[in-house]
Design a protein around this motif. Structure first.
Motif, PDB file in Angstrom:
ATOM      1  N   UNK A 269       0.846  -1.188   0.000  1.00  0.00           N
ATOM      2  CA  UNK A 269       0.000   0.000   0.000  1.00  0.00           C
ATOM      3  C   UNK A 269       0.884   1.243   0.000  1.00  0.00           C
ATOM      4  N   UNK A 270       0.369   2.302  -0.541  1.00  0.00           N
ATOM      5  CA  UNK A 270       1.050   3.587  -0.443  1.00  0.00           C
ATOM      6  C   UNK A 270       0.573   4.329   0.789  1.00  0.00           C
ATOM      7  N   UNK A 271       0.922   5.600   0.870  1.00  0.00           N
ATOM      8  CA  UNK A 271       0.545   6.374   2.048  1.00  0.00           C
ATOM      9  C   UNK A 271      -0.933   6.721   2.054  1.00  0.00           C
ATOM     10  N   UNK A 272      -1.641   6.464   0.949  1.00  0.00           N
ATOM     11  CA  UNK A 272      -3.081   6.690   0.906  1.00  0.00           C
ATOM     12  C   UNK A 272      -3.860   5.421   1.219  1.00  0.00           C
ATOM     13  N   UNK A 273      -3.148   4.368   1.624  1.00  0.00           N
ATOM     14  CA  UNK A 273      -3.780   3.161   2.132  1.00  0.00           C
ATOM     15  C   UNK A 273      -4.405   2.263   1.092  1.00  0.00           C
ATOM     16  N   UNK A 274      -3.939   2.315  -0.146  1.00  0.00           N
ATOM     17  CA  UNK A 274      -4.575   1.558  -1.221  1.00  0.00           C
ATOM     18  C   UNK A 274      -3.526   0.733  -1.973  1.00  0.00           C
ATOM     19  N   UNK A 275      -3.874  -0.502  -2.342  1.00  0.00           N
ATOM     20  CA  UNK A 275      -3.042  -1.282  -3.250  1.00  0.00           C
ATOM     21  C   UNK A 275      -3.286  -0.807  -4.683  1.00  0.00           C
ATOM     22  N   UNK A 276      -2.363  -1.109  -5.578  1.00  0.00           N
ATOM     23  CA  UNK A 276      -2.518  -0.757  -6.984  1.00  0.00           C
ATOM     24  C   UNK A 276      -1.439  -1.408  -7.816  1.00  0.00           C
ATOM     25  N   UNK A 277      -0.428  -0.627  -8.186  1.00  0.00           N
ATOM     26  CA  UNK A 277       0.683  -1.140  -8.980  1.00  0.00           C
ATOM     27  C   UNK A 277       1.346  -2.319  -8.270  1.00  0.00           C
ATOM     28  N   UNK A 278       1.818  -3.294  -9.045  1.00  0.00           N
ATOM     29  CA  UNK A 278       2.514  -4.459  -8.503  1.00  0.00           C
ATOM     30  C   UNK A 278       3.969  -4.446  -8.933  1.00  0.00           C
ATOM     31  N   UNK A 279       4.781  -5.229  -8.235  1.00  0.00           N
ATOM     32  CA  UNK A 279       6.184  -5.415  -8.596  1.00  0.00           C
ATOM     33  C   UNK A 279       6.442  -6.891  -8.800  1.00  0.00           C
ATOM     34  N   UNK A 280       7.601  -7.201  -9.381  1.00  0.00           N
ATOM     35  CA  UNK A 280       8.007  -8.584  -9.575  1.00  0.00           C
ATOM     36  C   UNK A 280       9.475  -8.737  -9.199  1.00  0.00           C
ATOM     37  N   UNK A 281       9.847  -9.952  -8.890  1.00  0.00           N
ATOM     38  CA  UNK A 281      11.248 -10.201  -8.595  1.00  0.00           C
ATOM     39  C   UNK A 281      12.119  -9.963  -9.811  1.00  0.00           C
ATOM     40  N   UNK A 282      11.660 -10.421 -10.966  1.00  0.00           N
ATOM     41  CA  UNK A 282      12.410 -10.259 -12.209  1.00  0.00           C
ATOM     42  C   UNK A 282      11.443 -10.454 -13.368  1.00  0.00           C
ATOM     43  N   UNK A 283      11.773  -9.878 -14.515  1.00  0.00           N
ATOM     44  CA  UNK A 283      10.988 -10.081 -15.734  1.00  0.00           C
ATOM     45  C   UNK A 283      11.889 -10.748 -16.771  1.00  0.00           C
ATOM     46  N   UNK A 284      11.395 -11.818 -17.373  1.00  0.00           N
ATOM     47  CA  UNK A 284      12.183 -12.589 -18.327  1.00  0.00           C
ATOM     48  C   UNK A 284      11.501 -12.569 -19.695  1.00  0.00           C
ATOM     49  N   UNK A 285      12.144 -11.908 -20.646  1.00  0.00           N
ATOM     50  CA  UNK A 285      11.697 -11.880 -22.046  1.00  0.00           C
ATOM     51  C   UNK A 285      10.268 -11.348 -22.199  1.00  0.00           C
ATOM     52  N   UNK A 286       9.976 -10.258 -21.480  1.00  0.00           N
ATOM     53  CA  UNK A 286       8.676  -9.612 -21.635  1.00  0.00           C
ATOM     54  C   UNK A 286       8.596  -8.936 -22.996  1.00  0.00           C
ATOM     55  N   UNK A 287       7.677  -9.380 -23.832  1.00  0.00           N
ATOM     56  CA  UNK A 287       7.497  -8.844 -25.188  1.00  0.00           C
ATOM     57  C   UNK A 287       8.846  -8.775 -25.900  1.00  0.00           C
ATOM     58  N   UNK A 288       9.432  -9.929 -26.133  1.00  0.00           N
ATOM     59  CA  UNK A 288      10.731  -9.995 -26.801  1.00  0.00           C
ATOM     60  C   UNK A 288      10.622 -10.904 -28.022  1.00  0.00           C
ATOM     61  N   UNK A 289      10.296 -10.278 -29.146  1.00  0.00           N
ATOM     62  CA  UNK A 289      10.171 -11.027 -30.393  1.00  0.00           C
ATOM     63  C   UNK A 289       9.154 -12.152 -30.266  1.00  0.00           C
ATOM     64  N   UNK A 290       9.548 -13.316 -30.787  1.00  0.00           N
ATOM     65  CA  UNK A 290       8.687 -14.497 -30.714  1.00  0.00           C
ATOM     66  C   UNK A 290       8.964 -15.343 -29.485  1.00  0.00           C
ATOM     67  N   UNK A 291       9.867 -14.874 -28.619  1.00  0.00           N
ATOM     68  CA  UNK A 291      10.222 -15.629 -27.420  1.00  0.00           C
ATOM     69  C   UNK A 291       9.102 -15.535 -26.395  1.00  0.00           C
ATOM     70  N   UNK A 292       8.720 -16.661 -25.863  1.00  0.00           N
ATOM     71  CA  UNK A 292       7.642 -16.677 -24.870  1.00  0.00           C
ATOM     72  C   UNK A 292       8.146 -16.123 -23.548  1.00  0.00           C
TER      73      UNK A 292
END
Length: 534
Positions: free
Chosen positions: A180-203
């Motif tokens: 949560x932020x200082x306004x007490x609401x969840x929203x945006x998320x994070x990840x440990x790592x991103x692997x080949x996000x939108x990278x050509x034909x690679x899944x």
């Protein structure tokens, strides 16, 4: 409230348990069944990840479909973790930890353990730790083994027989987590790592946090330290999260990644959010609300101290933008529009947190990359922002990163220059003289103390550039109703359907007055049709 009797009982049991090798913090988890203790350290976890990365990936086993068939989304939202089994719900900690059950949405069970004095004891998991509505646990109660899919950190201790306590951090699904932020609401998320996000034909790959370790906190500490092991087909990694409850949430993250195979796009400190539409560019009759988004722009503080603001798009096709840099000072997805009237009270979008990533140490050359994916609904996360190192991510390589994540209501280090405000788009030209149907008028607001001090007749230049097309009718004027706001107008005349990269800042003489506004204009999604006469 802790009574004197509670304190005496707790102290007496603590003395006995300490003599048996247990400590008060572990006693705080006495409702849970714990396994035998084993040595634990972050260095040891890093070594474990390194050795694991040398072996072929073995996908973790999920619970059988039959065990969670009855636990759908509606049922899952009503499942409650029993407070008597909360980790750290008694004793020295301010923030208890409870756990999520597996379901037909999250079928991967995750190991959990408690760490005290560099000794770890695994939590023996059981479906009996949960209260399921209408006996919906079904076959899950017969599962022998782990049934936790993630965890949440609560705002305060959970009283028995009381409504659930709100959480301020949660980890659930693959390597996703949020706060949560200082306004007490969840929203945006994070990840440990991103692997080949939108990278050509690679899944794209979604590695999993397969095990967590919770370090027993110090008395009345506002921090909780959590360790995690990440595993996936291309990567194995060790993480240390130092979670701190402040006016929002601050997380110090240390991670060491070991690659099993080549990765085309290695995303560090990735963020995921939702942007459907804003008042800047809203499709006709798409929805009754003026705006719907968790974040409305990307902010970047470059290694050369330039503040950049880039409003988000919902394009008709996937777009990837890269902001090259050397040792960036920060970046993040922001929710700049905080007026509830812009969302008409829907889902609390005006309270969504900003997420700012502050790199530590030498990150070298690379780029902050923004990925915008088309969406026609608010239920999909279609925005990704992350740091992508310049050097290749090859099999057998090691990557270490440290950073601080700020979940707040604004950037933690805002520019002292004038800041970008609202962006508007409209037909190019003037009333009665809309001669070029492909022309677009842009209006960008700037506000801040540096502008508030200037008189209305001050000479301010708008420095505007476009990757293609022609810029006309560039103007800067002061809002008569607000002495701290100025508006910049310009028309863009452009042919064709290829994107146009726009850049704008304000200056007076040789003095820069504002941060830098950047925008990717998509003519084929934004150009209005010529009006027909009646």
């Amino acid at each position: 409230m802790v009574t004197r009797r509670d304190l005496i009982t707790y102290t007496s049991f603590s003395m006995v348990l300490s003599a048996l090798g247990f400590t008060p913090a572990v006693f705080a988890a006495q409702g849970l069944k714990l396994g035998t203790d084993t040595p634990f350290s972050f260095e040891g976890l890093i070594q474990q990840a390194k050795e694991s990365a040398k072996s072929p990936y073995v996908a973790p086993q999920q619970v059988p479909d039959s065990a969670v068939a009855s636990i759908n989304y509606d049922i899952y939202s009503k499942v409650m973790y029993k407070p008597e089994y909360a980790l750290f719900n008694e004793g020295v900690s301010r923030f208890p930890v409870t756990f999520f059950s597996v379901s037909n949405l999250h079928k991967l069970p995750v190991k959990m353990a408690v760490v005290e004095n560099k000794r770890a004891r695994e939590i023996i998991q059981n479906a009996d730790y949960f209260i399921f509505p209408d006996n919906s646990q079904g076959a899950l109660s017969a599962v022998k083994g782990n049934v936790f899919s993630g965890f949440r950190v609560l705002e305060h201790r959970q009283p028995l027989n009381k409504p659930p306590v709100k959480d301020w951090v949660s980890f659930l699904g693959a390597s996703y987590f949020r706060a949560v932020g200082e306004l007490g609401q969840f929203g945006v998320s994070a990840r440990g790592v991103a692997i080949n996000t939108v990278f050509g034909d690679t899944k794209e790959e979604f590695p999993d946090f397969t095990q967590f370790w919770f370090e027993s906190p110090e008395k009345d500490s506002d921090r909780l330290v959590v360790y995690a092991l990440l595993d996936g087909p291309s990567v194995c990694g060790a993480y240390r999260f130092d979670l701190q409850r402040t006016q929002g949430v601050v997380m110090d993250v240390d991670c060491v990644l070991f690659l099993r195979r080549d990765v085309g796009r290695l995303g560090i400190a990735p963020q995921t959010s939702m942007f459907w539409f804003s008042e800047m560019a809203k499709g006709s009759a798409s929805d009754w609300r003026p705006e719907v988004h968790d974040s409305d722009g990307l902010a970047v503080l470059t290694g050369s101290d330039e503040h950049i603001w880039r409003p988000l798009n919902n394009p008709l096709q996937i777009r990837v933008s890269a902001f090259s840099d050397n040792n960036p000072r920060g970046f993040g997805l922001m929710q700049k529009q905080r007026d509830p009237e812009s969302y008409l009270g829907s889902a609390g979008y005006e309270r969504r947190p900003d997420l700012w990533v502050e790199p530590k140490g030498d990150w070298g050359k690379g780029s902050v990359q923004l990925i915008e994916i088309p969406t026609d609904d608010e239920i999909f996360d279609n925005i990704v922002a992350m740091w992508v190192p310049e050097h290749e991510a090859k099999a057998g390589s090691e990557h270490q990163f440290s950073y601080r994540m700020h979940w707040l209501a604004d950037e933690p280090y805002p520019s002292t220059l004038a800041r970008c405000g609202i962006t508007r788009l409209g037909r190019g030209g003037n009333p009665g003289a809309y001669t070029d149907p492909a022309a677009r008028k842009f209006m960008v607001e700037f506000h801040g103390d540096v502008l508030e001090q200037l008189p209305a007749d001050a000479h301010i230049d708008a420095v505007v550039s476009a990757s293609r097309g022609t810029l006309k009718d560039i103007k800067v004027n002061k809002l008569p109703s607000d002495k701290g706001h100025w508006r910049t107008f310009f028309d863009l005349h452009v042919d064709g359907k290829e994107p146009v990269e726009l850049r704008l800042y304000l200056k007076s003489g040789d003095k820069t007055l504002s941060e830098t506004w950047m925008y990717q204009y998509l003519p084929f999604t934004s150009s209005p049709k010529p009006l027909q006469g009646v």
